[in-house]
Design an enzyme around this catalytic site. Structure first.
Site, PDB file in Angstrom:
ATOM      1  N   ASP A  35     -16.423 -25.395   5.508  1.00 46.70           N
ATOM      2  CA  ASP A  35     -15.166 -26.191   5.477  1.00 46.70           C
ATOM      3  C   ASP A  35     -14.886 -27.007   3.950  1.00 46.70           C
ATOM      4  O   ASP A  35     -14.088 -27.114   3.719  1.00 46.70           O
ATOM      5  CB  ASP A  35     -15.566 -27.519   6.376  1.00 46.70           C
ATOM      6  CG  ASP A  35     -15.622 -27.064   7.767  1.00 46.70           C
ATOM      7  OD1 ASP A  35     -14.845 -25.954   8.134  1.00 46.70           O
ATOM      8  OD2 ASP A  35     -15.898 -27.578   8.806  1.00 46.70           O
ATOM      9  N   GLU A 111     -14.193   4.831  25.824  1.00 49.31           N
ATOM     10  CA  GLU A 111     -13.870   3.403  25.277  1.00 49.31           C
ATOM     11  C   GLU A 111     -13.833   2.653  26.478  1.00 49.31           C
ATOM     12  O   GLU A 111     -12.978   3.019  27.247  1.00 49.31           O
ATOM     13  CB  GLU A 111     -12.994   3.227  24.351  1.00 49.31           C
ATOM     14  CG  GLU A 111     -12.846   4.301  23.085  1.00 49.31           C
ATOM     15  CD  GLU A 111     -11.520   4.190  22.154  1.00 49.31           C
ATOM     16  OE1 GLU A 111     -11.144   3.162  22.168  1.00 49.31           O
ATOM     17  OE2 GLU A 111     -11.145   5.402  22.057  1.00 49.31           O
ATOM     18  N   LYS A 113     -12.036  -0.207  28.600  1.00 52.37           N
ATOM     19  CA  LYS A 113     -10.922  -0.798  28.716  1.00 52.37           C
ATOM     20  C   LYS A 113     -10.927  -2.215  29.065  1.00 52.37           C
ATOM     21  O   LYS A 113     -11.096  -2.635  30.224  1.00 52.37           O
ATOM     22  CB  LYS A 113      -9.911  -0.287  29.936  1.00 52.37           C
ATOM     23  CG  LYS A 113      -8.599  -0.184  29.925  1.00 52.37           C
ATOM     24  CD  LYS A 113      -7.895   0.453  31.094  1.00 52.37           C
ATOM     25  CE  LYS A 113      -6.325   0.436  30.953  1.00 52.37           C
ATOM     26  NZ  LYS A 113      -5.849  -1.201  31.341  1.00 52.37           N
ATOM     27  N   ASP A 115      -9.686  -6.104  29.378  1.00 49.73           N
ATOM     28  CA  ASP A 115      -8.654  -6.759  29.961  1.00 49.73           C
ATOM     29  C   ASP A 115      -8.008  -7.881  29.189  1.00 49.73           C
ATOM     30  O   ASP A 115      -8.372  -9.043  29.153  1.00 49.73           O
ATOM     31  CB  ASP A 115      -9.144  -7.266  31.292  1.00 49.73           C
ATOM     32  CG  ASP A 115      -8.092  -7.133  32.299  1.00 49.73           C
ATOM     33  OD1 ASP A 115      -6.925  -6.574  32.241  1.00 49.73           O
ATOM     34  OD2 ASP A 115      -8.266  -7.657  33.591  1.00 49.73           O
ATOM     35  N   GLU A 170      -6.247  -5.050  21.532  1.00 46.66           N
ATOM     36  CA  GLU A 170      -6.454  -6.075  22.969  1.00 46.66           C
ATOM     37  C   GLU A 170      -6.809  -7.408  22.339  1.00 46.66           C
ATOM     38  O   GLU A 170      -7.920  -7.483  21.854  1.00 46.66           O
ATOM     39  CB  GLU A 170      -7.256  -5.371  23.917  1.00 46.66           C
ATOM     40  CG  GLU A 170      -6.735  -5.920  25.219  1.00 46.66           C
ATOM     41  CD  GLU A 170      -5.589  -5.072  26.017  1.00 46.66           C
ATOM     42  OE1 GLU A 170      -5.140  -5.317  26.840  1.00 46.66           O
ATOM     43  OE2 GLU A 170      -5.144  -4.218  25.213  1.00 46.66           O
ATOM     44  N   TYR A 222      -8.607  -0.477  19.081  1.00 45.09           N
ATOM     45  CA  TYR A 222      -8.939   0.890  19.585  1.00 45.09           C
ATOM     46  C   TYR A 222      -8.261   1.924  19.138  1.00 45.09           C
ATOM     47  O   TYR A 222      -8.508   3.255  19.417  1.00 45.09           O
ATOM     48  CB  TYR A 222      -8.712   0.893  21.313  1.00 45.09           C
ATOM     49  CG  TYR A 222      -7.500   0.527  21.488  1.00 45.09           C
ATOM     50  CD1 TYR A 222      -6.247   1.140  21.531  1.00 45.09           C
ATOM     51  CD2 TYR A 222      -7.396  -0.949  22.115  1.00 45.09           C
ATOM     52  CE1 TYR A 222      -4.965   0.826  22.092  1.00 45.09           C
ATOM     53  CE2 TYR A 222      -6.020  -1.297  22.538  1.00 45.09           C
ATOM     54  CZ  TYR A 222      -4.942  -0.452  22.382  1.00 45.09           C
ATOM     55  OH  TYR A 222      -3.658  -0.780  23.103  1.00 45.09           O
ATOM     56  N   LYS A 309     -10.181   3.905  36.245  1.00 43.25           N
ATOM     57  CA  LYS A 309     -10.344   2.466  36.638  1.00 43.25           C
ATOM     58  C   LYS A 309     -11.794   2.410  37.512  1.00 43.25           C
ATOM     59  O   LYS A 309     -11.690   3.169  38.724  1.00 43.25           O
ATOM     60  CB  LYS A 309      -9.068   2.085  37.541  1.00 43.25           C
ATOM     61  CG  LYS A 309      -7.853   2.237  36.710  1.00 43.25           C
ATOM     62  CD  LYS A 309      -7.902   1.515  35.433  1.00 43.25           C
ATOM     63  CE  LYS A 309      -7.443  -0.091  35.804  1.00 43.25           C
ATOM     64  NZ  LYS A 309      -6.078  -0.578  35.838  1.00 43.25           N
ATOM     65  N   CYS A 403      19.082  -6.080  57.766  1.00 41.41           N
ATOM     66  CA  CYS A 403      18.744  -6.606  56.454  1.00 41.41           C
ATOM     67  C   CYS A 403      18.567  -8.227  56.417  1.00 41.41           C
ATOM     68  O   CYS A 403      19.333  -8.873  57.147  1.00 41.41           O
ATOM     69  CB  CYS A 403      19.835  -6.322  55.492  1.00 41.41           C
ATOM     70  SG  CYS A 403      19.559  -7.211  53.847  1.00 41.41           S
ATOM     71  N   CYS A 406      21.617  -9.965  54.583  1.00 45.09           N
ATOM     72  CA  CYS A 406      23.094  -9.729  54.816  1.00 45.09           C
ATOM     73  C   CYS A 406      23.295  -9.354  56.324  1.00 45.09           C
ATOM     74  O   CYS A 406      24.396  -9.239  57.081  1.00 45.09           O
ATOM     75  CB  CYS A 406      23.847  -8.946  53.924  1.00 45.09           C
ATOM     76  SG  CYS A 406      23.387  -7.266  54.100  1.00 45.09           S
ATOM     77  N   CYS A 421      19.238  -1.157  53.116  1.00 48.12           N
ATOM     78  CA  CYS A 421      20.379  -1.716  53.696  1.00 48.12           C
ATOM     79  C   CYS A 421      21.686  -1.047  52.717  1.00 48.12           C
ATOM     80  O   CYS A 421      21.664  -1.058  51.536  1.00 48.12           O
ATOM     81  CB  CYS A 421      20.271  -3.348  52.876  1.00 48.12           C
ATOM     82  SG  CYS A 421      21.953  -4.069  53.041  1.00 48.12           S
ATOM     83  N   CYS A 427      25.495  -7.452  49.491  1.00 46.15           N
ATOM     84  CA  CYS A 427      24.482  -7.911  49.825  1.00 46.15           C
ATOM     85  C   CYS A 427      23.539  -8.736  48.469  1.00 46.15           C
ATOM     86  O   CYS A 427      23.617  -8.099  47.427  1.00 46.15           O
ATOM     87  CB  CYS A 427      23.127  -6.964  50.236  1.00 46.15           C
ATOM     88  SG  CYS A 427      21.694  -7.369  50.742  1.00 46.15           S
TER      89      CYS A 427
END
Length: 665
Positions: A35, A111, A113, A115, A170, A222, A309, A403, A406, A421, A427
């Site tokens: 500092d 690697e 992944k 989040d 990331e 990455y 995953k 629907c 509508c 619909c 709609c």
């Protein structure tokens, strides 16, 4: 030592201490001494403004206020990754890779992944220039002032590396830091943040960079993106990046077979809960950069990478009610309204039930106890019913017949999973949804106009379709709720500016069913104008590249509808680009019409992407793999021997880069 030399010396010293502490986890100076030196540097910079540097360590504390984040087009598109959820998926991916490359001898990198929030960092001549969020992959928001506050990101590089490059990574919030932030919020009587991922993403868009500096954000890198051919492999480029100061995770592994990939996956599926960061899978990449170029990309993802995953977290809860949502195409999506439950760091209250077949298959009923998981750990879905806990008076679910918006009777065509619909122009959610699609980034990209404003404009009777946007005036919009004069002027200016958007994007914006971004590009290239497209016969439509029966039929239905014809005529009168511009047609010919090319090897006069564009601009088609349909292979240096053998076996003409240039000239 001159003042300038002293400033540069202090910057170097402080940057080295930052690197040791935030990247290497190795303290080389006390906080007090750090500092003290930082304040000394800050004083010198204030007294000598001629030596100001936006990348100085003194700028890490933030202070810049950003009211509106500028939208920036990515120089190199940021693709998504294809996901896999089983070992069989990975084996199928490897077979596709081997088929295109014509070899079974491949190295891979594995690697974790992480989040967080994807970011693209640009460096020129060793200096940090800007940081842009992923956005939609084509363009994102410039968040440079906020990224400068993250101390693990180097702001300048003085060691040997490539000159101009991008680093993909990331932005994450370590679990320990996230928990400390929540402890402080509880003490202050504030609501806790939901999860590290959303908090990290939200931090990037805070207007005050000084507030971002207070958050313990980190950045894990990455990928190195550069046109320079200094490194032959992905692993080598990341190792080099780590040595010069980038925080590349030590968990990356170089493996020689898919079996070793499985070992990596199995190992980290058990160990991931001990990591200081959240991770939801493993990314597997072909290591050789030339082979990555050979494999190229699909419309959405690189063919040379895939994400595995980890199995999603599951919880059980009570289903209270089934409601129905109407999409912009009229598609009906049933939604389960649940007893709120914590799942993968978020509170889940609703989950998609997909369609009537899925409800019938699982026999889902009101008041059932259901098991919920996040598909790909993003979208909650019901995967099963706990029949042992089903109430005795339970009744089978009767799917909606009308629907919910509508009250029009729903229709379902043979072979289609969803109900629709048919009230396309009457709609409300369909009207709003089509306009929201029209103004979206990948379509007309209209600044100053969002989904909520579209809904407000419709409710106030100012618009009923996307053509009505071009009749709006600032005077009409200013009286609306939460609409200041400047905002109204920006909206009208954004609508006017959208008249310059090229034809292929306008075509996508029209929202023709099954005509996505890639299909719109192919149709624009083939038919050249909206008139040619809307007067084309079924036979003419299916002759276009990758246009099948379903897309052709959808275009015919759109083109024969009187309201759509009137809308297109209005868009023409407003001056929208409804044909390919003369500038785009300037360099296009039909001399390669009907010919299929495979591009393979390393090239010197043109980049691989330039070669592919030249083929398409002259009417040819680029294929990723050799087959009987291939007419020519444009072969550069280091073309794979198995590809060469296959080409010779099929009698396909092999031409050089120069041969190709001569051919199109």
């Amino acid at each position: 030592m001159t003042i300038q030399q002293l400033i540069l010396s202090l910057r170097d010293e402080l940057n080295n201490h930052n690197y040791n502490y935030y990247v290497l986890d190795n303290t080389t100076i006390s906080d007090f001494d750090f500092d003290k030196k930082l304040k000394e540097l800050e004083k010198l910079e204030v007294e000598n403004p001629a030596f100001f540097d936006a990348n100085s360590p003194t700028q890490r504390v933030g202070g810049a206020i950003t009211k509106n984040f500028e939208t920036v087009t990515h120089k190199n598109r940021m693709y998504s990754l294809d996901n896999s959820y089983s070992k069989e998926d990975l084996l199928d991916w490897e077979k596709r890779v081997q088929k295109v490359l014509g070899t079974t001898e491949l190295d891979y990198t594995c690697e974790l992944k992480f989040d967080g929030a994807s970011i693209n960092l640009t460096y020129e001549n060793g200096q940090f220039v800007k940081a842009v969020t992923r956005g939609d992959g084509f363009q994102g928001d410039d968040v440079s002032p906020n990224i400068r506050t993250i101390k693990s990101i180097p702001l300048y590089i003085r060691q040997d590396f490539v000159t101009n490059f991008e680093m993909r990574g990331e932005i994450i919030l370590p679990i320990e830091g996230f928990n400390k932030m929540n402890e402080e919020r509880v003490l202050n009587g504030e609501e806790e943040y939901r999860n590290p991922r959303n908090t990290a993403s939200g931090s990037l868009k805070l207007q005050d960079s000084a507030e971002v500096a207070k958050r313990p954000l980190d950045c894990l890198l990455y990928q190195v993106v550069t046109s320079e051919r200094k490194y032959k492999t992905h692993f080598e480029s990341l190792e080099a990046a780590r040595k010069i100061g980038f925080k590349v995770p030590e968990t990356i592994a170089l493996v020689k077979s898919i079996e070793e990939v499985f070992d990596f996956v199995n190992n980290w599926d058990l160990k991931r809960h001990n990591l200081p960061y959240e991770t939801d899978g493993v990314v597997i990449k072909v290591n050789n950069l030339q082979q990555q170029e050979e494999l190229g990309y699909t419309a959405k993802a690189p063919r040379w990478a895939i994400a595995y995953k980890f199995k999603a977290e599951q919880v059980s809860t009570i289903l209270h009610e089934i409601t129905y949502q109407v999409g912009r195409t009229g598609a009906i999506t049933p939604v389960a309204n649940l007893e709120p439950v914590q799942l993968a760091g978020t509170t889940v209250k609703r989950a998609s039930l997909h369609n009537a077949d899925q409800i019938e298959k699982l026999d889902i009923r009101i008041n059932d106890t259901v098991f919920v998981e996040k598909g790909g750990e993003i979208i909650p879905k019901i995967i099963a019913v706990d029949l042992a806990k089903r109430p005795k008076d339970s009744q089978p679910t009767m799917y909606a017949t009308n629907c919910p918006e509508c009250n029009t009777e729903l229709v379902r065509t043979e072979g289609d999973a969803k109900h629709y619909c048919p009230n396309e122009f009457g709609c409300a959610p369909q009207i709003t949804g089509r306009i929201q699609h029209f103004i979206s980034r990948k379509a007309m990209d209209i600044d100053g106009l969002g989904g909520e404003t579209v809904d407000l404009l419709r409710k106030e009777g100012l618009i009923q379709n996307y053509a009505d946007l071009y009749d709006l005036t600032a005077e009409q919009v200013i009286p609306l709720e939460r609409m200041a004069e400047k905002s109204a002027q920006n909206m009208v200016a954004g609508i006017k500016k959208s008249k310059d958007i090229p034809f292929e994007k306008v075509l996508f914006a029209l929202g023709i069913r099954f005509v996505g971004e890639t299909v719109a590009k192919k149709l624009a290239k083939h038919f050249k104008s909206i008139d040619n497209l809307m007067t084309a016969t079924f036979e003419e439509l299916i002759k276009a590249d990758e246009i099948g029966d379903r897309i052709a039929q959808s275009i015919l239905e759109f083109s024969s509808d009187l309201e759509n014809i009137q809308l297109i005529n209005r868009l023409k009168s407003y001056g929208l680009q409804l044909e390919v511009s003369e500038e785009s047609l300037e360099n296009q010919t039909d001399i390669l019409q009907g010919q299929v090319f495979v591009v393979s090897g390393v090239f010197y006069q043109m980049s691989r992407n330039e070669l592919k564009k030249a083929i398409e601009d002259n009417g040819g088609k680029v294929s990723s793999s050799i087959s009987k349909k291939t007419n020519f292979i444009v072969a550069g240096d280091n073309m794979g021997p198995s590809k060469l053998a296959k080409a010779e076996d099929l009698g396909i003409s092999i031409i050089s880069e120069q041969d190709f240039i001569d051919k199109i000239n």
